[in-house]
Design a protein around this motif. Structure first.
Motif, PDB file in Angstrom:
ATOM      1  N   VAL A 277      -9.356  -5.101  -1.605  1.00 49.02           N
ATOM      2  CA  VAL A 277     -10.102  -4.316  -0.577  1.00 49.02           C
ATOM      3  C   VAL A 277      -9.785  -4.250   0.772  1.00 49.02           C
ATOM      4  O   VAL A 277      -9.459  -3.416   1.349  1.00 49.02           O
ATOM      5  N   SER A 278      -9.237  -5.704   1.122  1.00 45.22           N
ATOM      6  CA  SER A 278      -8.886  -5.667   2.731  1.00 45.22           C
ATOM      7  C   SER A 278      -7.370  -4.811   2.849  1.00 45.22           C
ATOM      8  O   SER A 278      -7.357  -4.326   3.928  1.00 45.22           O
TER       9      SER A 278
ATOM     10  N   GLU B 248      -7.513   2.147  -2.976  1.00 43.70           N
ATOM     11  CA  GLU B 248      -7.806   3.515  -2.566  1.00 43.70           C
ATOM     12  C   GLU B 248      -6.520   4.311  -3.487  1.00 43.70           C
ATOM     13  O   GLU B 248      -6.646   5.609  -3.569  1.00 43.70           O
TER      14      GLU B 248
ATOM     15  N   TYR C 247       0.796  -1.223   0.361  1.00 45.62           N
ATOM     16  CA  TYR C 247       0.067  -0.153   0.040  1.00 45.62           C
ATOM     17  C   TYR C 247       1.045   1.278  -0.011  1.00 45.62           C
ATOM     18  O   TYR C 247       0.768   2.249  -0.793  1.00 45.62           O
TER      19      TYR C 247
ATOM     20  N   ARG D 187      -6.516  -2.468   1.263  1.00 46.90           N
ATOM     21  CA  ARG D 187      -6.974  -0.893   0.820  1.00 46.90           C
ATOM     22  C   ARG D 187      -6.041  -0.485  -0.480  1.00 46.90           C
ATOM     23  O   ARG D 187      -5.960   0.730  -0.829  1.00 46.90           O
TER      24      ARG D 187
END
Length: 337
Positions: free
Chosen positions: A222-223, A228, A203, A225
């Motif tokens: 998703v988990s 984003e 990330y 992130r």
């Protein structure tokens, strides 16, 4: 006082013991029957919950004598770290993606080949068969007892630079991969630049522009992130590599025959539970992505798969490996890269 070098292995083992002691005060896991287990994924991830489900079964069957305690979120280190700790007995169990196993056991490579599985159903048929048992059994040479094979879903490419519709669109992109020679070779064969980075650091690397993108499954997108900090998602489904749940041979040998049978049965029953949770996570993740501004692009997989023959030939070199690959393809079609 003289200088006494301390090995990395000893430091890792000490870290695992300290973590276990901190979170289980006054409890000695092996003596109490609580198996310590590690996972790089978050606490609510399907693999973590599946191992907890296994522990619940063991507790029920033994009136609380046996159970599991999962240290999720990479608390005990990276997957390579926890594999090493488990192999010399400093940790009872660990869940790892199959790619890190490639570095220690060649028989795990067939499950990691790009485009070797043609669907989730195909992958599940294979790992539930004798082929899955054969690959898990190969880990015994490394002081690890294979207990179960979990899903890792279909992996897709995503990035914050441009839409990927063909291998040409990947040229020059810096893409994160697991610490795996096979993963690096796959990315490089597609024209991109592979950057091995631990899962937990991806990330930040995306957000800071250290890498342009990565590849992973829907729930992880998703988990962790990652959704984003990316703009483009291409549905390549280039890998359906599963995940392994293993036990330290040292811990296994401490069990009597009855308890070994219970552990194996509980691990086996955790697989459908993991898949139930996984399928729900995939459906939810797809809804979240659909509601985001990310551009989702279906692609023709054939041009990507056509570039994989040199990768297959480089890593699949022994008769035993080739037999596993042939078995995989015979069970669902697959792609003859």
């Amino acid at each position: 006082m003289g200088n006494h070098p301390v090995s990395r292995r000893a430091l890792l083992a000490g870290g695992a013991a300290l973590a276990a002691g901190a979170l289980l005060p006054g409890c000695k896991p092996r003596l109490s029957g609580v198996f310590t287990s590690a996972d790089a994924h978050p606490a609510d991830y399907p693999t973590v919950r599946a191992v907890e489900f296994m522990g619940q079964l063991l507790s029920k069957w033994t009136d609380g004598r046996l159970g599991t305690k999962v240290f999720a979120g990479g608390q005990l280190g990276s997957e390579m770290d926890t594999l090493e700790i488990a192999s010399f007995g400093g940790l009872d169990m660990t869940r790892v993606y199959f790619a890190p196993l490639n570095a220690i056991e060649p028989m795990t490579l067939p499950f990691c080949l790009p485009f070797v599985f043609d669907s989730v159903a195909h992958m599940r048929r294979v790992v539930d068969s004798e082929l899955g048992d054969t690959v898990l059994a190969s880990l015994r040479r490394h002081r690890l007892v294979g207990l179960a094979i979990y899903d890792s879903g279909a992996r897709n490419f995503y990035n914050n630079r441009r839409t990927i519709r063909s291998p040409e669109d990947m040229r020059g992109l810096k893409l994160r991969v697991p610490n795996s020679d096979l993963s690096v070779a796959m990315i490089n064969a597609l024209g991109a630049n592979a950057v091995p980075i631990p899962y937990g650091e991806t990330y930040q690397a995306l957000a800071q522009g250290v890498i342009d993108g990565a590849e992973n499954n829907w729930p992880s997108l998703v988990s962790a992130r990652h959704f984003e900090v990316i703009d483009h998602l291409s549905i390549t489904e280039h890998l359906l590599t599963p995940e392994a749940f293993v036990m330290s041979e040292a811990s296994w040998l401490r069990l009597d025959a009855k308890d070994r049978k219970l552990v194996r049965e509980a691990a086996k029953q955790s697989v459908p539970e993991m898949r139930r949770l996984w399928d729900a996570e995939v459906a939810e993740a797809k809804q979240i992505i659909a509601a985001s501004p990310i551009e989702v692009t279906p692609v023709d997989k054939e041009p990507f798969a056509a570039l994989m023959r040199p990768v297959w030939d480089r890593f699949i070199t022994t008769p035993e490996q080739k037999a596993v690959v042939e078995g995989i393809l015979s069970m669902g079609g697959g792609n003859t890269a």
